[in-house]
Design an enzyme around this catalytic site. Structure first.
Site, PDB file in Angstrom:
ATOM      1  N   LYS A   1       0.830  -1.218   0.000  1.00 54.54           N
ATOM      2  CA  LYS A   1       0.000   0.000   0.000  1.00 54.54           C
ATOM      3  C   LYS A   1       0.858   1.259   0.000  1.00 54.54           C
ATOM      4  O   LYS A   1       0.563   2.234  -0.711  1.00 54.54           O
ATOM      5  CB  LYS A   1      -0.917   0.010   1.225  1.00 54.54           C
TER       6      LYS A   1
ATOM      7  N   ARG B   1      -4.569  10.001   4.702  1.00 55.45           N
ATOM      8  CA  ARG B   1      -3.286  10.706   4.807  1.00 55.45           C
ATOM      9  C   ARG B   1      -2.576  10.773   3.456  1.00 55.45           C
ATOM     10  O   ARG B   1      -1.935  11.775   3.119  1.00 55.45           O
ATOM     11  CB  ARG B   1      -2.404   9.980   5.835  1.00 55.45           C
TER      12      ARG B   1
ATOM     13  N   CYS C   1      -4.643   7.689   9.824  1.00 54.78           N
ATOM     14  CA  CYS C   1      -4.557   7.086  11.156  1.00 54.78           C
ATOM     15  C   CYS C   1      -4.277   8.141  12.216  1.00 54.78           C
ATOM     16  O   CYS C   1      -3.474   9.060  12.010  1.00 54.78           O
ATOM     17  CB  CYS C   1      -3.440   6.044  11.196  1.00 54.78           C
TER      18      CYS C   1
ATOM     19  N   ARG D   1       1.188  14.455  13.176  1.00 58.98           N
ATOM     20  CA  ARG D   1       1.809  14.285  11.868  1.00 58.98           C
ATOM     21  C   ARG D   1       1.508  15.512  11.004  1.00 58.98           C
ATOM     22  O   ARG D   1       0.767  15.441  10.035  1.00 58.98           O
ATOM     23  CB  ARG D   1       1.299  13.006  11.183  1.00 58.98           C
ATOM     24  N   PRO D   2       2.071  16.644  11.378  1.00 57.49           N
ATOM     25  CA  PRO D   2       1.798  17.859  10.609  1.00 57.49           C
ATOM     26  C   PRO D   2       2.385  17.739   9.209  1.00 57.49           C
ATOM     27  O   PRO D   2       3.303  16.952   8.961  1.00 57.49           O
ATOM     28  CB  PRO D   2       2.506  18.949  11.426  1.00 57.49           C
ATOM     29  N   ILE D   3       1.841  18.558   8.285  1.00 54.70           N
ATOM     30  CA  ILE D   3       2.347  18.554   6.919  1.00 54.70           C
ATOM     31  C   ILE D   3       3.379  19.657   6.720  1.00 54.70           C
ATOM     32  O   ILE D   3       3.698  20.018   5.585  1.00 54.70           O
ATOM     33  CB  ILE D   3       1.194  18.678   5.908  1.00 54.70           C
ATOM     34  N   ASP D   4       3.917  20.175   7.812  1.00 58.91           N
ATOM     35  CA  ASP D   4       4.864  21.292   7.740  1.00 58.91           C
ATOM     36  C   ASP D   4       6.075  20.959   6.874  1.00 58.91           C
ATOM     37  O   ASP D   4       6.577  21.826   6.134  1.00 58.91           O
ATOM     38  CB  ASP D   4       5.343  21.681   9.146  1.00 58.91           C
TER      39      ASP D   4
ATOM     40  N   ASP E   1       5.904   1.053  11.370  1.00 56.48           N
ATOM     41  CA  ASP E   1       4.714   0.258  11.067  1.00 56.48           C
ATOM     42  C   ASP E   1       4.759  -1.137  11.682  1.00 56.48           C
ATOM     43  O   ASP E   1       3.734  -1.822  11.726  1.00 56.48           O
ATOM     44  CB  ASP E   1       4.528   0.128   9.549  1.00 56.48           C
TER      45      ASP E   1
END
Length: 418
Positions: free
Chosen positions: A21, A92, A116, A121-124, A306
């Site tokens: 995935k 995500r 999830c 989990r910022p996208i900065d 993971d």
């Protein structure tokens, strides 16, 4: 929906790995870069793949499944302004559309992606790296929608703030239209699978230096692009831990041994008996003498985050006290509370670390899948446990594991979906 699991059974047989995935989603996103027909083989039939394909369809993507695990995609008439923002918010991996849409259409509106709930989990990292290259990115505070635009680069080099896989993938795809260097890049197997696909599109990509890439436009004479997704190394680790924890004999077919170096080392540290032959990983749980170990997640080639929870459930069956340390996400240990309901002996040290002491007899309980990998972990816990386990919120598991219950039943597991 939920799974009803009756544990305590020894499993036996062989299982074939599905496509990865984490490799499929960036490559689906990369098809946005071209108007040529793309055929993607070994495509896993999982929730995140279906959702990302739906998002592309909302822009006008033409798709058809030509076999069970092969999909044909043609994006010659895309209209990015028609993208379904609500769907972007559900997974995500929708963030992976940022790079290719900026490369092809130069501007894009998007809402913060979902996924999830495993911690901050910022996208900065994505946004700052694009800004460093010259992108204009502004947030409409009332709608929560970002407006991104990039036409010309102001820099020919970008250094990421961290080893972000998806930020690395976004920058690689942006290189379809611009030439620049990427430093502090992630080097996971699925990053290189994406690179293989991008090269088929004609991109020029240099990978000689560790954690550094040079990317730029190129030419392709191919009228149709065909690519096979790599098999899933996280599935391989999942099924290996399943076999060891349930004292079962399971052969896992289709492994990429080079992608499993840290996983195999950790299995060995835990005392798992395994052999490798003919591209198969053969686990003999009955011969395994499980002992405690330290589990610490690291950027590749270290142990992937993971698999942290999966090794956590293995630790409940190992002799001694194991330290579980997820260096990335502070909420990825929430599955521990579910294991405690089943009788696991766990001490939380802080939001990133736990100590699990075993071996412990687990007992069936009503528990919930808190995220994708926690869900797979709790399936294994249910198969270990005495009695019946009810596992809820299984849609999380379907996001990344194809037909997990059906495939486990073929090994002899007592698991059903209701």
């Amino acid at each position: 929906m939920k799974f009803i699991i009756k544990g305590g059974k020894t499993l036996n047989g062989a299982i074939d790995l599905r496509g990865f995935k984490n490799s499929a989603t960036p490559i689906i996103a990369a098809t946005v870069l071209t108007d040529k027909t793309c055929v993607l083989n070994n495509m896993p039939r999982v929730g995140d793949v279906f959702k990302l394909l739906e998002i592309l369809k909302s822009m006008g993507s033409k798709q058809r499944w030509i076999s069970e695990h092969s999909v044909e995609i043609k994006n010659d008439e895309l209209e990015p302004e028609k993208i379904d923002q609500n769907s972007l918010n559900q997974i995500r991996s929708s963030i992976l559309l940022l790079g290719p849409l900026l490369a092809r259409f130069h501007k894009f509106k998007f809402i913060t992606p979902g996924g999830c709930k495993i911690g901050s989990r910022p996208i900065d990292t994505h946004l700052e790296s694009l800004k460093d290259l010259g992108a204009s990115i502004e947030l409409d505070s009332q709608t929560g929608i970002y407006n991104a635009e990039l036409r010309e680069l102001k820099s020919r080099e970008v250094c990421l703030e961290e080893f972000s896989v998806t930020a690395t993938e976004n920058l690689l795809m942006l290189g379809f239209a611009h030439s620049f260097a990427i430093k502090l890049a992630a080097i996971e197997p699925h990053v290189f699978d994406l690179i293989d696909f991008l090269r088929k599109l004609g991109m020029a990509i240099e990978t000689g230096n560790a954690h550094s890439f040079k990317v730029g436009p190129g030419k392709s004479e191919n009228s149709k692009i065909e690519h096979s997704i790599i098999n899933d190394p996280i599935e391989a680790g999942t099924f290996a831990i399943l076999a060891a924890a349930t004292k079962s004999r399971i052969d896992i077919n289709g492994i990429g041994e080079n992608n499993l170096t840290s996983t195999l080392r950790k299995l060995k540290e835990f005392g798992v008996d395994y052999k490798i032959a003919n591209n198969a990983l053969m686990i003999d749980g009955a011969k395994s003498v499980l002992r405690a170990s330290k589990v610490q997640t690291m950027p590749y080639p270290g142990l992937p985050t993971d698999l942290q929870a999966l090794f956590g459930v293995l630790a409940t069956q190992a002799s001694g006290s194991s330290i579980i340390f997820d260096t990335l996400y502070e909420s990825r240990l929430k599955y521990i509370d579910e294991l405690k309901k089943m009788g696991a002996d766990v001490a939380m040290l802080d939001s990133h670390r736990a100590m699990i002491t075993g071996p412990t007899i687990l007992r069936g309980a009503k528990i919930d899948s808190l995220d994708l990998r926690a869900g797979a972990t709790l399936i294994i816990a249910g198969l270990i446990a005495e009695g019946k386990t009810e596992l809820g919120n299984i849609e999380q598991i379907d996001r990344g594991y194809e037909d997990i219950d059906g495939r486990l039943r073929e090994l002899g597991a007592d698991i059903r979906r209701v």
